[in-house]
Design a protein around this motif. Sequence first.
Motif, PDB file in Angstrom:
ATOM      1  N   ARG A   1      48.735 -21.732  36.683  1.00 39.92           N
ATOM      2  CA  ARG A   1      49.284 -20.700  37.569  1.00 39.92           C
ATOM      3  C   ARG A   1      48.543 -19.404  37.316  1.00 39.92           C
ATOM      4  N   HIS A   2      47.835 -18.938  38.324  1.00 34.91           N
ATOM      5  CA  HIS A   2      46.973 -17.766  38.144  1.00 34.91           C
ATOM      6  C   HIS A   2      47.208 -16.718  39.207  1.00 34.91           C
TER       7      HIS A   2
ATOM      8  N   ALA B   1      46.199 -11.751  29.666  1.00 35.23           N
ATOM      9  CA  ALA B   1      46.840 -10.463  29.990  1.00 35.23           C
ATOM     10  C   ALA B   1      48.327 -10.472  29.651  1.00 35.23           C
TER      11      ALA B   1
ATOM     12  N   ARG C   1      50.224  -6.290  39.692  1.00 38.27           N
ATOM     13  CA  ARG C   1      50.860  -6.400  38.364  1.00 38.27           C
ATOM     14  C   ARG C   1      50.251  -5.415  37.369  1.00 38.27           C
ATOM     15  N   ALA C   2      49.044  -4.944  37.649  1.00 43.86           N
ATOM     16  CA  ALA C   2      48.384  -4.041  36.696  1.00 43.86           C
ATOM     17  C   ALA C   2      48.821  -2.581  36.867  1.00 43.86           C
TER      18      ALA C   2
ATOM     19  N   ALA D   1      37.007 -15.235  28.826  1.00 41.42           N
ATOM     20  CA  ALA D   1      36.688 -14.847  27.451  1.00 41.42           C
ATOM     21  C   ALA D   1      36.482 -16.072  26.557  1.00 41.42           C
TER      22      ALA D   1
ATOM     23  N   PHE E   1      39.319  -3.186  39.079  1.00 45.59           N
ATOM     24  CA  PHE E   1      39.603  -4.527  38.531  1.00 45.59           C
ATOM     25  C   PHE E   1      38.729  -5.551  39.238  1.00 45.59           C
TER      26      PHE E   1
END
Length: 354
Positions: A321-322, A128, A329-330, A107, A294
């Motif tokens: 950290r990604h 997020a 998690r969603a 974004a 997703f």
Amino acid sequence: MAGNTFGKLFKLTTFGESHGKAIGGIIDGCPAGITLDLEAIQNELDRRKPGQSKIVTQRKEPDTVDYYSGIFEGVTTGTPIGFVIHNTNQKSKDYGHIKDVYRPSHADYTYDKKYGIRDYRGGGRSSARETASRVVAGAIAKQFLSSIEINAFTSSVGDIFIDKPYQDLDFSKIESNIIRCPDEATAKKMITKVEEIKKQGDTIGGTITCVIKNVPVGLGEPVFDKLHAELGKAMLSINAVKGFEYGSGFCGAKMKGSEHNDLFNADGTTKTNLSGGIQGGISNGMDIYFRVAFKPVATVIQKQDALNSAGEIVEMQGKGRHDPCVVPRAVPIVEAMAALVLADYLLLDRVTRL
Ligand SMILES: Cc1cc2nc3c(=O)[nH]c(=O)nc-3n(C[C@H](O)[C@H](O)[C@H](O)COP(=O)(O)O)c2cc1C
């Protein structure tokens, strides 16, 4: 910036950025008199929190929620519920490389072009991390829903998917593995896939299926506020979501009406449920089920071309950290957004008919 509030009567406003002091929210319109199970709310946050397993981002945040108002001796008072989750494990220097560079498919570019200023650390407001506040509000909404049951689970990762209807799954197994897939054999394959992708410094997409049981007949406000339209908005507002389908979804487009019609039983239930529990925008009492797609998230730990604010194409490598796959998690985020919609529509139903 507009658009930080969700809901009509049961309303959530969230605030905060990924690397600011805290994130949090205000719930306005939560009915008085609900005895809250605060541990259940924290459990939902723990299902979303980073660092929970080897296949998610290793940012370590306890994500403990502090309530500031609206709850007295464990019971909602009907006044706004204000809550805060402190950010405690930011590593803002990990994001110095994107100060003047826009990551492809994140974004960064759109925020900068729209507002002319952006908190690039950890993605700022576009991170997020904001969804932790939704999980708190959704967990409170769940406690208002009483007998309505919401279960979401990982139904695919890349090209690995559960090859069974949801009716054949045991939802009590969702939390038995780190990918949150109730089919154990499929879960193992999914976990191996995410581990491989992580080693490559890449990311992978997936889908979440959500099933809502015991919904009364009559929730939904035609014509613009149809129940499925609001669920769609709720799901599409979650970061990285690219698709939403309910009932027969896109498969229905390949069928004939004679095959697709859900024939009635004498009590108003239907023999099949390709409608996905909603007809004319109003719940019909059957299970509501939908799928959310997703994307593979943008930050890959590989070299890729990016654009900088001077208008040059430059090479960049993702750092920090990604999540290699955001789907596990969603799952609680999808449930939280579904709970917010149902709580809102239960309240709306009380004022839109006698
Ligand atoms: C639980 C969750 C975790 C996420 N983690 C990351 C991440 O580690 N890295 C990343 O680039 N994007 C991540 N994202 C996605 C970004 O927040 C999202 O792609 C970004 O805000 C751009 O929005 P869009 O993809 O909806 O267009 C995550 C999304 C969710 C739901």
